[in-house]
Design a protein around this motif. Structure first.
Motif, PDB file in Angstrom:
ATOM      1  N   ARG A 166      46.881  39.028  45.480  1.00 46.98           N
ATOM      2  CA  ARG A 166      45.628  38.286  45.649  1.00 46.98           C
ATOM      3  C   ARG A 166      45.430  37.229  44.554  1.00 46.98           C
ATOM      4  N   CYS A 167      46.019  37.452  43.387  1.00 49.75           N
ATOM      5  CA  CYS A 167      45.846  36.549  42.242  1.00 49.75           C
ATOM      6  C   CYS A 167      46.327  35.143  42.590  1.00 49.75           C
ATOM      7  N   GLU A 168      45.485  34.158  42.295  1.00 47.65           N
ATOM      8  CA  GLU A 168      45.827  32.759  42.531  1.00 47.65           C
ATOM      9  C   GLU A 168      46.089  31.992  41.239  1.00 47.65           C
ATOM     10  N   GLY A 169      46.094  32.672  40.110  1.00 45.72           N
ATOM     11  CA  GLY A 169      46.447  32.049  38.844  1.00 45.72           C
ATOM     12  C   GLY A 169      45.395  31.143  38.249  1.00 45.72           C
ATOM     13  N   HIS A 170      44.134  31.373  38.557  1.00 46.81           N
ATOM     14  CA  HIS A 170      43.066  30.547  37.974  1.00 46.81           C
ATOM     15  C   HIS A 170      42.991  30.717  36.454  1.00 46.81           C
ATOM     16  N   ASP A 192      54.799  33.620  33.875  1.00 45.55           N
ATOM     17  CA  ASP A 192      55.355  32.283  34.109  1.00 45.55           C
ATOM     18  C   ASP A 192      55.043  31.738  35.504  1.00 45.55           C
ATOM     19  N   GLU A 193      54.679  32.626  36.415  1.00 49.20           N
ATOM     20  CA  GLU A 193      54.337  32.202  37.775  1.00 49.20           C
ATOM     21  C   GLU A 193      52.830  32.169  37.995  1.00 49.20           C
ATOM     22  N   ALA A 194      52.075  32.230  36.902  1.00 45.88           N
ATOM     23  CA  ALA A 194      50.610  32.188  36.916  1.00 45.88           C
ATOM     24  C   ALA A 194      49.999  33.368  37.669  1.00 45.88           C
ATOM     25  N   VAL A 195      50.590  34.544  37.473  1.00 47.12           N
ATOM     26  CA  VAL A 195      50.046  35.781  38.044  1.00 47.12           C
ATOM     27  C   VAL A 195      49.544  36.627  36.877  1.00 47.12           C
ATOM     28  N   VAL A 196      48.393  37.259  37.076  1.00 47.74           N
ATOM     29  CA  VAL A 196      47.763  38.031  36.012  1.00 47.74           C
ATOM     30  C   VAL A 196      48.674  39.148  35.502  1.00 47.74           C
ATOM     31  N   ALA A 236      37.402  40.789  34.491  1.00 47.32           N
ATOM     32  CA  ALA A 236      37.499  41.149  35.911  1.00 47.32           C
ATOM     33  C   ALA A 236      36.369  40.494  36.707  1.00 47.32           C
ATOM     34  N   ARG A 237      35.203  40.450  36.138  1.00 43.62           N
ATOM     35  CA  ARG A 237      34.026  39.900  36.821  1.00 43.62           C
ATOM     36  C   ARG A 237      34.180  38.411  37.144  1.00 43.62           C
ATOM     37  N   VAL A 238      34.851  37.648  36.288  1.00 38.39           N
ATOM     38  CA  VAL A 238      34.940  36.201  36.510  1.00 38.39           C
ATOM     39  C   VAL A 238      36.058  35.794  37.463  1.00 38.39           C
ATOM     40  N   CYS A 239      36.877  36.740  37.896  1.00 36.27           N
ATOM     41  CA  CYS A 239      37.966  36.403  38.815  1.00 36.27           C
ATOM     42  C   CYS A 239      37.384  35.898  40.135  1.00 36.27           C
ATOM     43  N   PRO A 240      37.673  34.654  40.511  1.00 39.16           N
ATOM     44  CA  PRO A 240      37.081  34.086  41.714  1.00 39.16           C
ATOM     45  C   PRO A 240      37.616  34.663  43.023  1.00 39.16           C
ATOM     46  N   VAL A 241      38.725  35.401  42.969  1.00 42.70           N
ATOM     47  CA  VAL A 241      39.293  35.983  44.200  1.00 42.70           C
ATOM     48  C   VAL A 241      39.264  37.521  44.165  1.00 42.70           C
TER      49      VAL A 241
END
Length: 63
Positions: A9-13, A28-32, A51-56
């Motif tokens: 689900r992580c989009e690397g924001h 390196d792939e912008a995954v948490v 965790a709260r600020v994760c937009p996805v």
């Protein structure tokens, strides 16, 4: 307490890492990446805030 990360689900924001760099990072792939398998007591609040600020909603904090 522990953090469950949904890597698919992580989009690397990176907001989690911005808010709590001692708990979260991005690979390196912008995954948490969660830095602690079990969150130390002193990092509980930063872990929850990150965790709260994760937009996805890719992060969940469990007792």
């Amino acid at each position: 307490m522990r953090i469950v990360a949904d890597h698919g689900r992580c989009e690397g924001h990176g907001l989690c890492a911005d808010v709590a760099p001692e708990v979260y990072d991005l690979d390196d792939e912008a995954v948490v990446v969660v830095r602690h398998e079990t969150v130390p007591e002193g990092l509980r609040r930063p872990a929850e805030n990150g965790a709260r600020v994760c937009p996805v909603a890719a992060l969940r904090v469990e007792p």
